[in-house]
Scaffold this motif. Sequence first.
Motif, PDB file in Angstrom:
ATOM      1  N   LEU A 152      21.345  45.149 -31.869  1.00 47.89           N
ATOM      2  CA  LEU A 152      20.127  45.157 -31.702  1.00 47.89           C
ATOM      3  C   LEU A 152      19.459  43.719 -31.070  1.00 47.89           C
ATOM      4  O   LEU A 152      18.926  43.761 -30.216  1.00 47.89           O
ATOM      5  N   LEU A 153      19.785  42.796 -31.810  1.00 47.18           N
ATOM      6  CA  LEU A 153      19.586  41.286 -31.509  1.00 47.18           C
ATOM      7  C   LEU A 153      20.134  40.777 -30.294  1.00 47.18           C
ATOM      8  O   LEU A 153      19.357  40.256 -29.635  1.00 47.18           O
ATOM      9  N   THR A 154      21.445  40.865 -29.914  1.00 45.55           N
ATOM     10  CA  THR A 154      22.000  40.417 -28.642  1.00 45.55           C
ATOM     11  C   THR A 154      21.117  40.750 -27.624  1.00 45.55           C
ATOM     12  O   THR A 154      20.564  39.918 -26.694  1.00 45.55           O
ATOM     13  N   PRO A 155      21.166  42.020 -27.231  1.00 39.78           N
ATOM     14  CA  PRO A 155      20.256  42.253 -25.792  1.00 39.78           C
ATOM     15  C   PRO A 155      18.750  42.034 -26.043  1.00 39.78           C
ATOM     16  O   PRO A 155      18.261  41.905 -24.807  1.00 39.78           O
ATOM     17  N   TYR A 156      18.175  42.260 -27.153  1.00 40.95           N
ATOM     18  CA  TYR A 156      16.739  41.837 -27.175  1.00 40.95           C
ATOM     19  C   TYR A 156      16.667  40.347 -27.049  1.00 40.95           C
ATOM     20  O   TYR A 156      15.719  39.972 -26.271  1.00 40.95           O
ATOM     21  N   ALA A 157      17.494  39.641 -27.461  1.00 40.12           N
ATOM     22  CA  ALA A 157      17.210  38.068 -27.140  1.00 40.12           C
ATOM     23  C   ALA A 157      17.632  37.738 -25.883  1.00 40.12           C
ATOM     24  O   ALA A 157      17.082  36.943 -25.240  1.00 40.12           O
ATOM     25  N   GLU A 158      18.548  38.433 -25.309  1.00 39.78           N
ATOM     26  CA  GLU A 158      18.784  38.134 -23.811  1.00 39.78           C
ATOM     27  C   GLU A 158      17.431  38.385 -22.955  1.00 39.78           C
ATOM     28  O   GLU A 158      17.144  37.739 -22.091  1.00 39.78           O
ATOM     29  N   GLY A 159      17.171  39.590 -23.172  1.00 38.16           N
ATOM     30  CA  GLY A 159      15.999  39.962 -22.501  1.00 38.16           C
ATOM     31  C   GLY A 159      14.619  39.354 -22.950  1.00 38.16           C
ATOM     32  O   GLY A 159      14.022  38.937 -21.853  1.00 38.16           O
ATOM     33  N   TYR A 160      14.490  38.808 -23.951  1.00 39.59           N
ATOM     34  CA  TYR A 160      13.486  38.161 -24.247  1.00 39.59           C
ATOM     35  C   TYR A 160      13.499  36.636 -23.615  1.00 39.59           C
ATOM     36  O   TYR A 160      12.526  35.999 -23.148  1.00 39.59           O
ATOM     37  N   SER A 161      14.996  36.128 -23.460  1.00 44.44           N
ATOM     38  CA  SER A 161      14.868  34.974 -22.738  1.00 44.44           C
ATOM     39  C   SER A 161      14.395  34.981 -21.355  1.00 44.44           C
ATOM     40  O   SER A 161      14.180  33.863 -20.769  1.00 44.44           O
ATOM     41  N   ILE A 162      14.042  36.125 -20.881  1.00 45.64           N
ATOM     42  CA  ILE A 162      13.719  36.415 -19.288  1.00 45.64           C
ATOM     43  C   ILE A 162      12.317  36.675 -19.457  1.00 45.64           C
ATOM     44  O   ILE A 162      11.479  36.158 -18.434  1.00 45.64           O
TER      45      ILE A 162
END
Length: 186
Positions: A152-162
């Motif tokens: 859950l966290l990794t793709p969320y964090a990556e998307g959030y960074s954008i």
Amino acid sequence: MNKLNTKETIVKETINLLKEEGSSGITMRKIAARCSITLSNLQYHYPDKSILLQTVAQYFCKKCEENIEEELKALTPKNKTEEKQFIKKLLEILLKYDDTSLESFVFREIWALSMRDEQLKSSLQKYYEDYNNKLINIVAVIKNSPEEIVSLLTPYAEGYSIIGKSIPLTKNKTIEMLEKIIQNFE
């Protein structure tokens, strides 16, 4: 300049060039000129641009991992209250949006380049596999389902960074929402 210093200078100048000109501005000739070395000397250390960019990506990935580990090492949860603090701190570390930072810019450029470079893409995928395994070990300290949480966290964090500034919730509200979701995992 010794071999190690030359390689470090090349990586740092490549990063600076990425920041200044973006991925379209990266050429081996420009990098060699910035480092005050010949093109053949640059190619001795990095035979082609793909290998150099893989090294740049590995350098940045390592720095990110070191930052996360450093920020979390002071937190070792012993009870539910400390567990909540740990989760909140982890989310604060992972959910960064800073479109002006060198790291954010370079990562976006590296991802863009990886769409046209299979070796770089493969290198980034390997990095994320290793990164996710490290996060799983971090989360396993507090939760029994670390694979699900990291998924859950990794793709969320990556998307959030954008797009972090574009979503309807503030960063604090987003962290609260994710905390609630994570607390529900066994």
